[in-house]
Structure formats: structure tokens, C-alpha cells
Design an enzyme around this catalytic site. Structure first.
Site, PDB file in Angstrom:
ATOM      1  N   LEU A 521       8.436  12.139  -7.360  1.00  0.00           N
ATOM      2  CA  LEU A 521       8.178  12.723  -6.041  1.00  0.00           C
ATOM      3  C   LEU A 521       9.421  12.713  -5.165  1.00  0.00           C
ATOM      4  O   LEU A 521       9.589  13.530  -4.277  1.00  0.00           O
ATOM      5  CB  LEU A 521       7.075  11.945  -5.321  1.00  0.00           C
ATOM      6  N   GLY A 522      10.268  11.742  -5.398  1.00  0.00           N
ATOM      7  CA  GLY A 522      11.449  11.661  -4.542  1.00  0.00           C
ATOM      8  C   GLY A 522      12.281  10.453  -4.872  1.00  0.00           C
ATOM      9  O   GLY A 522      11.934   9.643  -5.734  1.00  0.00           O
ATOM     10  N   GLY A 524      14.742   7.464  -2.893  1.00  0.00           N
ATOM     11  CA  GLY A 524      15.220   6.907  -1.622  1.00  0.00           C
ATOM     12  C   GLY A 524      16.244   5.840  -1.891  1.00  0.00           C
ATOM     13  O   GLY A 524      16.658   5.635  -3.034  1.00  0.00           O
ATOM     14  N   VAL A 529      10.382   7.378  -6.505  1.00  0.00           N
ATOM     15  CA  VAL A 529       8.921   7.366  -6.359  1.00  0.00           C
ATOM     16  C   VAL A 529       8.302   8.350  -7.352  1.00  0.00           C
ATOM     17  O   VAL A 529       8.798   9.478  -7.498  1.00  0.00           O
ATOM     18  CB  VAL A 529       8.515   7.761  -4.918  1.00  0.00           C
ATOM     19  N   LYS A 543       6.459   3.255  -6.601  1.00  0.00           N
ATOM     20  CA  LYS A 543       7.872   3.143  -6.213  1.00  0.00           C
ATOM     21  C   LYS A 543       8.545   2.163  -7.149  1.00  0.00           C
ATOM     22  O   LYS A 543       8.186   0.990  -7.214  1.00  0.00           O
ATOM     23  CB  LYS A 543       7.984   2.664  -4.766  1.00  0.00           C
ATOM     24  N   ASP A 640      14.815   2.358   8.583  1.00  0.00           N
ATOM     25  CA  ASP A 640      15.099   3.659   7.955  1.00  0.00           C
ATOM     26  C   ASP A 640      14.007   4.669   8.321  1.00  0.00           C
ATOM     27  O   ASP A 640      13.489   5.364   7.457  1.00  0.00           O
ATOM     28  CB  ASP A 640      15.229   3.493   6.434  1.00  0.00           C
TER      29      ASP A 640
END
Ligand SMILES: *[C@@H]1O[C@H](CO)[C@@H](O)[C@H](O)[C@H]1NC(C)=O
Ligand SMILES: *[C@@H]1O[C@H](CO)[C@@H](O)[C@H](O)[C@H]1NC(C)=O
Ligand SMILES: *[C@@H]1O[C@H](CO)[C@@H](O)[C@H](O)[C@H]1NC(C)=O
Ligand SMILES: *[C@@H]1O[C@H](CO)[C@@H](O)[C@H](O)[C@H]1NC(C)=O
Ligand SMILES: *[C@@H]1O[C@H](CO)[C@@H](O)[C@H](O)[C@H]1NC(C)=O
Ligand SMILES: *[C@@H]1O[C@H](CO)[C@@H](O)[C@H](O)[C@H]1NC(C)=O
Ligand SMILES: *[C@@H]1O[C@H](CO)[C@@H](O)[C@H](O)[C@H]1NC(C)=O
Ligand SMILES: *[C@@H]1O[C@H](CO)[C@@H](O)[C@H](O)[C@H]1NC(C)=O
Length: 835
Positions: A521-522, A524, A529, A543, A640
Site C-alpha cells: 500500500l505504501g 514510510g 505497509v 506494517k 510526522d
């Protein structure tokens, strides 16, 4: 009257006219008539290049020298610049007693004659009649002994604002004469002594400096063997002969054109700018300005103050950086592009016989050399380095003479002031003293590093050490492996008792198709994730944390257990975790609507979010943050906050994610200072980005940015067409001051007029949150109260303009870093501050 007498009278008249107008003489002596203002007489040099005579307004008469044939009377020298004659009574002649050249005026009231100006030489001629004044074709006016041709006085020794070819500047140590340029008061009509001067300053390594009053405004620098260090474009140019003499007799600079058919002059103009003009055959527009200085921001003396380096190559960026091993004395001001406080050595550096060394900065104008030590011209660069290392006060060294590869030695002991970078291949290398750690940092970089033999030895030793360590570790690891797996089973059992579900690694592998890229999904700052689905159909987000948390297994588990207890409708719910050897994973509820940035920064998708919805989202985020700051049992600073960390559920309710991450990963607990800066450019408060200081107010800052982004639909880091500001905050601030702040609001929000007042209020609150001073920013509870109630808000102070640039103070000017900023815009970055 007969014909003859008639002719004689005509002839006499003609002679008179010739004498009156034609001024072929280039000398004045006692026998010749004086040069009288009333007669309009001028003295012309033998080649008719220059003329000397009276000029100026009727009530302000001066004696000066100008180009005889060039139209427009360009005056190059003035005798009585500060003492004009107020009528036309002035005359210039040789004084019958002293032999000096004297300018007199006659008083109208009592007809007495007064001295206005004089060559004032005590050693003129005896008898006085031996002295003559002569105007040379070079533009130099001599007073000389007519018999032995000894020059008693010359105008080149007393320049005004113009330097002609072959005129020296500097100090004659035998006579004490110091020749320097001084600007006029007004270029149009007042040649009086102005505010600017351009002179050679002895001491250290002599330099040519342009002053405004007593304050340096530009430095041509010291003589580096081939030219003046601040004017690399003038060194070795075919057109000019330049030279420098520094001996027992004089410290002087020579300058001239080599082509005699070209007329040249260097003028210090009224605004403090040095200009070189040329006149040559076929010059159509008259004098051609071929050069001027100072020109760019980095020319301004001490632009970046002590230990700063000025580099104007990237116009969009702040031109000041700190020299290697130094950091801004006042980071906040520095971030506001105010370099007045300069740089200081990074705290904790030890540079006195503790393995320190030097970092090379290339292509620079070396710092002010007025207080340097210069060592014999034969010393090699290596010996120079040794010399610098011997004295702990020595901050830098450079070669004194860069012709033929470099020789001689300049040592700086105090402040390094007015160092600038040249873009072309001009300038020279400067070696800055740094401590061992800083040295190691630069050693990693391929360019601009001075790899000493010592460093190479260290490198070899390190490699050998690492090799043995790895071998040993591998052996130890194999032995431990069995013990470890049995211990892990025990851990698993004890975990069953805590409330937090622990997920089995295999469960997660199955749920995420072995962490396949299609499920990602992404990504960071803390890891990647993945989307997953449990066997019972529940969707989850996994995560997978990056491995360098620096935290032990037990502490991590405790931390997760505590954070899992935080429950709030505006925080993403933590479902559990998974620990397996080095793998650490957190399992969250899955939110189908992605994150806020997916909507607000997209032109078509943001139309789904009207003002009512956006206001609800803002309130929701604020409540989530407030809960973290004070309502939960732990005080958590998110560190963040950004649009991509705000997820949206199916009803578009905001849910903050990644909370507690900073806590889990922070080296220090939630306190004022950290060496590890975790965050995202564009959202970081200045005190956090620059000094690593963080508090709940840094989150308030990020919230303010987020709020302004939600209202405008623009990224803070995005450039706004036509705006002079590099970011959204600056742009909004400008509009706010001009009362036009609704101009930037996302157009689709402005539909119902009733919303405008609320939108204005939210911008106001946003500006209060992004104020420069952390103490001025409201707390999160105050923000919620402001959002919910109709109270009068205090006016915002200037916001922090956080610029889109790298914050680690990297002054290695030889590597360009302009490309980096763009790639940092949206990803979370982790910077380890260089210490
Ligand atoms: C002549 O007049 C001037 C003022 O025009 C004055 O300064 C000067 O002292 C006078 N000299 C004598 C001898 O009176
Ligand atoms: C000449 O010398 C005298 C005395 O030394 C001084 O007062 C005067 O200003 C000087 N004049 C010029 C034109 O330098
Ligand atoms: C020179 O400086 C003074 C004082 O700073 C100022 O009043 C004056 O205007 C300046 N003159 C010029 C020609 O710039
Ligand atoms: C610089 O070095 C060159 C070549 O060695 C030499 O000719 C020159 O005189 C030196 N200049 C100075 C100012 O020492
Ligand atoms: C001085 O020179 C600069 C650069 O050529 C020019 O822009 C400026 O107008 C000049 N000032 C005056 C008073 O002539
Ligand atoms: C040189 O030393 C003097 C006296 O200590 C000081 O005032 C001056 O600022 C120094 N110059 C530079 C460029 O550091
Ligand atoms: C270094 O500087 C300090 C303070 O300015 C001075 O007291 C000391 O004598 C200097 N040391 C040397 C070796 O020059
Ligand atoms: C060095 O620079 C600092 C800050 O600019 C200044 O306070 C200090 O007086 C300077 N020291 C010298 C010797 O010039």
C-alpha cells in the site's frame, strides 16, 4: 593707414586668436601665461589625448583633466575637488617662490589673490623658474625639474575616482604616499570626496578592498600569484597587464591595457561600483563598459559572516552555507535567510591534536587575509598543512601563490570571513580544519576530500577489523541459533497472557501473499505497509518495520502493548503485532478510502470533499492529536503528521496513523532534543528541522500546514506559479498581509458564501499554528476551542518559511546538491545530524 599697417593689425589679431583658442602647449612654466578660467585656456598633452583646464558650473569651478578629443568631457582627475572656486577668477601657474604648481583665485572685493590648491611640495626647485608642469599623453600631470627632469610631483599619486592605464595603486613605503581611488559625491556635478574608496590594505597578505566609509563593501582579495583572488576573470586576460609588487619599497598594484590604441579607465562611481570602460576605434556607442564589481550577492563583503561560504550558483537557494565542520550560530535566523550571525564550530568537535585534519573546499575566494600569517614563498602545501596542525588556533590554510601548482603558505588563525565560491574554474583551494568525525564524513565522499595518508591507514585498519568481526560474528551466530529458537517459544507462551493479540508470521505471510509487491500500500520512514486478508475475511494493513529500530525485543513489546491501548475514533486502530527474530510487524485495521493526500491534492477527487466535510476532517484530526498530546496516559508527539498519514474510513472520517512510531523509534524518550530527525519536509517546524528540538508545538506546526493544505488543495512544498515564495505558507502569508487570502482557497469551497467567514477563520488558525516561534503557537486544545467557537483570534506573527532544502549543514561546496531537494518533497526522510 597704409596697407602694411593694416595687414600687421590683422596678423596680430590672428595671432591673438590662435593663442586664445589653440592651446598646443603641454607645459606651464613661470614664463608662460597662466591657465586662466576667464580665458578658457587649456593645456593639451603632446599626443592630444588629454587636456587640462577649468570645468564645472559657473559658480563651482574646478581644475581637472579630461579626454581632449572624446566628446562629452569625461573628467579623469580633479585638483581642487573639495574646494571649488565660486567665480571665474581662478588661474593656474607656477609659484615664483616655491616652484609649486598653484591654483589661485582673486577676491572681487579687495582684489587679493588666494591659494585654492597647490602641489605643496617642499622639495620644489631653486630657482623656482627651473620647475615646469607638464601634461603627459598618459593623463599624468608632472611637476618636474626642467634641467635634470626629476619628477617632483605627479597627479597619478593623487588619484580621484579614476584609474588610468599604468597608474599604480598602493603604498610607496619610501615617501609614505598612499594612492587610492575615492568616489565623487555626485557623478553629475560634484567631484567632491564621496563615501567610497578602493585601496590596498597592507597587513597579513595585502588586499585590494572597496570601502564604504570605514566598512569594507567588496574585497578584490589578495594577490595569489596570477591575479587578485576576488577577480578571477581579470587574471591573465590578454587585454590587461596586471602586476603586484610587495617589497621594501612599495606595496602596489599595476594595471594597464597592453594595446595602446585602446583607451581604458577604471572608475569608482558614486554608488560604490567599480567599472572598467574602454574606448577603441570604431566604438559606436562611445565608452563601452566591459566589467564592473561588485555584482552578485556573494560579492557583498562578509555576506555569510564568520565561517560562512557564499555560493550564488543556485539563484533559488539561500546562497549561504557553513564551511565544513561548522553550523549556523542561529539556525532560526539562518532559515529565514539571515546570515548575520554566521557559523560556529559544531559543538563537541575537538580539533586540538585529536586526529583532526582538513577538508578541501575548491574554487573559492579565500577568506579575508588581513590577519593571516604568510610563510616563505618556497614552503610546499604539505609543509603548510603541518604548520597549521602545529597550532591549535589555526583554522585553515591555503597556498600563497597558485601559479605553477602552488607554493607558499597562508595560515588563518581566527574567523574566516568573506569566503565565496566561484562557479567557473576560478578561485583556489582552501583547506578547513575539522575534527576526526567530520573528516570521516568527508572521507566517504568521493569529491572534495583530502585523503591523507593517515586516513588511508585508518581505512585499512578498519577493513581488517571488520573482516575479523564478521568472521567471529558468523561463528557466534551459528552457535546461538539453537538457543534462540527455544527461547522464542518461551516468549510466545508468555505473550498469550497479554491483551494484545500476537500474530503468527505464517498467518501474515498467507494474508499478504508473502508480502507481494501487488499488496503493497505504501512506504514510510518506518517501513512498508501491505494489505492483507485474514482467513476469516477481515481486511488488515500490515506494517513491516524496518530493522534498525535500535530497540530490544522486550521494550518493543511493552511499547506496542501500551500504544495498543490508545483508542480514539480519530486514530487508526492497532489490532496486534508480530515479532519473529528480527522481523517486527504491526497489524492495523484496514481503511478502504486511502489517505487524505489521495483526495485533497487531486483536482477531480477533491471535489468530493466540500467545505462541511473538510471542516469535519480538520476537527477530527485536531481531536486525534489532542488525544495523543494530553488525553491518553502517555504524552505522545507524533513527529510526522502529514496528509498521507491521515487515513479516511468509509464515511470519510479521518484517522491518524503512525502515531507512537516516533515514540517506539526515538532514541531519547519524548523530550526536548534528539539527534535523529524524523519527519517530512514541508511539515517540520523550524526548531525541529534545524535543531532537533521537538515538543507538542512541532505537531501543532504540522497541523497548521495540514490545515492550510486542506483549505487550498495545494501541497506546502509545491511551487505556486508567479509566487516569489518557495512554499505555500509564504504565499498565504503574503496574501494575508494584502487582505486577499481567499484568492488561494480551493475554488470549489467558495460556493456557499456563508462558508467564507469560516474558511477565513481556519486560515487564520492555520497561520497561528505555523508561527516561527514555538511558544507563540497555540496548544492543540486551544486550536479546537478556536475551531469550535467564535472567539476573537490574536493576529498571527510571521510564519516560519521552511525552505525546501537539505538541513544537514553540508558545506562541501565541490558537490552540487541542487538536485536533492526535489526528491525529498513527499517521502519521509530520516537524517542523522552530523556531529
Ligand atoms: C579680502 O577679502 C576676502 C573675502 O573675499 C577675505 O577673506 C580676505 O581676508 C580679505 N583680505 C584682505 C587682505 O583684506
Ligand atoms: C598644503 O600644505 C598645507 C600645510 O602643510 C596644508 O594646510 C594644505 O591643506 C596643503 N594643500 C594641499 C592642496 O594639499
Ligand atoms: C555619504 O554618507 C553619508 C552618511 O552616511 C550620507 O548622508 C550621504 O548621503 C552619502 N553620500 C553619498 C554621495 O552617497
Ligand atoms: C609565484 O610563483 C611564480 C612561479 O614560481 C613566481 O614566478 C612568482 O614570482 C611568484 N609570485 C609571488 C608573488 O611570489
Ligand atoms: C555605477 O555603476 C553601476 C554598474 O555599472 C550602475 O548600475 C550605476 O548606475 C552606476 N551609478 C552611477 C551613479 O552612475
Ligand atoms: C583582524 O584582527 C583585528 C584585531 O584583532 C580585528 O578587529 C579584525 O576584525 C580582524 N579581521 C578579520 C577579517 O578577522
Ligand atoms: C590561541 O588563542 C588563544 C586565545 O585567543 C591564545 O590565548 C593562545 O595563546 C593562542 N595559542 C597559540 C598557540 O597561538
Ligand atoms: C569573529 O566573528 C564573530 C561573529 O561574527 C565576532 O563576534 C568576533 O568579534 C569575531 N572575532 C574577530 C577576532 O574578528
Amino acid at each position: 593707414m597704409n596697407y602694411f599697417t593694416h595687414a600687421m593689425i590683422h596678423y596680430a589679431l590672428l595671432l591673438f586668436l590662435i593663442f586664445r583658442l589653440c592651446t598646443c602647449l603641454d607645459t606651464i612654466s613661470i614664463k608662460t601665461n597662466p591657465i586662466r578660467d576667464i580665458d578658457n585656456t587649456v593645456l593639451v598633452s603632446s599626443g592630444e589625448t588629454f587636456a587640462l583646464g577649468f570645468f564645472g558650473e559657473p559658480n563651482f569651478r574646478y581644475v581637472g583633466i579630461w579626454y581632449h578629443k572624446i566628446p562629452g568631457q569625461t573628467v579623469v582627475w580633479v585638483a581642487n575637488r573639495d574646494n571649488p572656486i565660486t567665480d571665474s577668477s581662478g588661474f593656474l601657474s607656477i609659484d615664483t617662490t616655491s616652484g609649486n604648481l598653484v591654483l589661485y583665485k582673486t577676491s572681487r572685493i579687495n582684489q587679493t589673490v588666494e591659494v585654492v590648491w597647490s602641489t605643496n611640495s617642499s622639495s620644489a626647485c631653486s630657482p623656482a623658474s627651473d620647475c615646469v608642469a607638464q601634461l603627459l599623453d598618459s593623463g599624468n600631470l608632472f611637476l618636474l625639474h626642467n634641467i635634470n627632469k626629476h619628477v617632483i610631483w605627479q597627479s597619478f599619486d593623487y588619484p580621484t575616482n579614476t584609474r588610468l592605464s599604468n597608474m599604480k595603486l598602493g603604498i610607496d613605503l619610501r615617501t609614505g604616499v598612499n594612492r587610492f581611488l575615492t568616489s565623487w559625491k555626485s557623478d553629475q556635478d560634484d567631484p567632491g570626496t564621496g563615501n567610497y574608496s578602493y585601496r590596498i590594505v597592507p597587513g597579513g597578505s595585502p588586499q585590494l578592498i572597496l570601502y564604504k566609509g570605514q566598512i569594507p563593501s567588496w574585497r578584490a582579495g589578495h594577490w595569489n600569484g596570477i591575479g587578485w583572488s576576488g577577480i578571477p576573470d581579470m587574471a591573465g586576460k590578454f587585454l590587461f597587464n596586471v602586476g603586484f609588487v610587495n617589497d621594501n619599497n612599495e606595496i602596489s598594484d599595476m594595471w594597464g591595457v597592453s594595446d595602446l590604441s585602446i583607451l581604458s579607465r577604471l572608475v569608482l562611481n558614486e554608488s560604490g561600483v567599480l567599472q572598467i570602460f574602454l574606448w577603441y576605434k570604431g566604438a559606436e556607442r562611445g565608452w563601452n563598459e566591459m566589467w564592473s564589481a561588485p555584482t552578485d550577492r556573494c560579492d557583498q563583503y562578509g555576506r555569510c559572516s564568520a565561517f560562512g561560504l557564499c555560493d550564488s550558483s543556485n539563484a533559488a537557494r539561500f546562497e549561504c552555507i557553513c564551511l565544513p565542520g561548522y553550523e549556523p550560530r542561529s539556525p532560526t535566523q539562518w532559515h529565514m535567510r539571515d546570515a548575520n550571525h554566521g557559523c560556529v564550530r559544531k559543538p563537541g568537535s575537538s580539533i586540538c591534536s585529536k586526529g583532526e585534519g582538513f577538508v578541501k573546499v575548491t574554487n573559492v575566494k579565500v577568506p579575508d587575509t588581513s590577519n593571516v600569517t604568510v610563510i616563505s614563498s618556497s614552503l610546499s602545501l604539505k609543509a603548510c598543512k603541518k604548520e597549521c596542525l602545529r597550532n591549535c588556533n589555526c583554522t585553515a590554510y591555503a597556498s600563497a601563490n597558485i601559479s605553477k601548482g602552488g607554493s607558499g603558505c597562508i595560515l588563518w588563525h581566527g574567523n574566516l570571513t568573506d569566503t565565496r565560491k566561484f562557479t567557473s574554474d576560478g578561485g583556489q583551494d582552501l583547506y578547513i580544519r575539522v575534527d576526526e568525525q567530520e573528516l570521516a564524513q568527508y572521507a566517504k565522499k568521493p569529491n572534495g576530500m583530502l585523503a591523507s595518508k593517515r586516513n588511508r591507514i585508518i581505512l585499512v585498519v578498519s577493513c581488517v577489523t571488520i573482516f575479523f568481526s564478521i568472521t567471529f560474528f558468523a561463528y557466534w551466530f551459528c552457535k546461538r541459533k539453537r538457543k534462540e529458537s527455544s527461547k522464542e517459544k518461551k516468549l510466545d507462551e508468555s505473550e498469550r497472557h497479554s491483551d494484545l493479540p500476537f500474530f503468527d508470521l505464517r498467518t501474515l505471510i498467507t494474508a499478504t501473499d508473502n508480502f507481494s509487491a501487488t499488496k503493497k500500500l505504501g512506504q514510510g520512514g518506518f517501513g512498508s505497509v501491505y494489505k492483507g486478508q485474514l482467513v476469516n475475511g477481515q481486511e488488515i494493513a500490515v506494517k513491516r518495520l524496518s530493522k534498525h529500530s535500535g530497540q530490544g525485543m522486550e521494550e518493543f513489546k511493552n511499547e506496542v502493548t501500551v500504544i495498543a491501548k490508545l483508542q480514539h475514533r480519530n486514530l487508526v486502530r492497532l489490532l496486534g503485532c508480530c515479532i519473529h527474530k528480527e522481523e517486527k510487524m504491526l497489524i492495523y485495521e484496514y481503511l478502504p478510502n486511502k489517505s487524505l493526500d489521495y483526495f485533497i491534492f487531486d483536482a477531480s477527487r477533491r471535489s468530493h470533499l466540500d467545505w462541511t466535510k473538510r471542516f469535519e476532517i480538520v476537527i477530527g484530526i485536531a481531536r486525534g492529536i489532542l488525544y495523543l498530546h494530553q488525553d491518553s496516559r502517555l504524552k505522545i508527539i507524533h513527529r510526522d503528521l502529514k496528509a498521507s498519514n491521515v487515513l479516511l474510513d468509509s464515511a470519510m472520517n479521518p484517522k491518524i496513523s503512525d502515531f507512537g512510531m516516533a515514540r517506539m523509534f526515538g532514541e531519547d524518550q519524548i523530550q526536548e532534543n534528539t539527534k535523529r530527525v524524523v519527519g517530512t519536509y514541508g511539515y517540520m517546524s523550524p526548531e525541529y528541522a534545524m535543531q532537533g528540538l521537538y515538543s507538542t508545538k512541532s505537531d501543532v506546526f504540522s497541523f497548521g500546514v495540514l490545515l492550510l493544505e486542506i483549505i487550498t488543495g495545494r501541497k506546502n512544498t509545491g511551487y505556486i506559479n508567479g509566487s516569489p515564495f518557495p512554499n505555500l505558507i509564504g504565499h498565504i502569508w503574503e496574501l494575508w498581509k494584502g487582505g486577499r487570502v481567499l484568492d488561494i482557497v480551493d475554488p470549489i469551497l467558495c460556493q456557499p458564501f456563508s462558508a467564507q467567514e469560516e474558511i477565513s477563520k481556519c486560515i487564520h488558525i492555520g497561520l497561528l499554528c505555523v508561527q516561527e516561534g514555538a511558544t507563540h503557537r497555540p496548544t492543540m486544545s486551544a486550536v479546537i476551542s478556536m475551531l469550535a467557537n467564535d472567539t476573537t483570534l490574536p493576529p498571527p506573527n510571521t510564519p516560519a518559511f521552511i525552505f525546501n532544502q537539505k538541513t544537514s549543514h553540508n558545506a562541501d561546496a565541490s558537490t552540487s546538491r541542487s538536485g536533492e531537494a526535489a526528491s525529498l518533497n513527499s517521502v519521509t526522510i530520516t537524517t542523522l545530524e552530523a556531529r
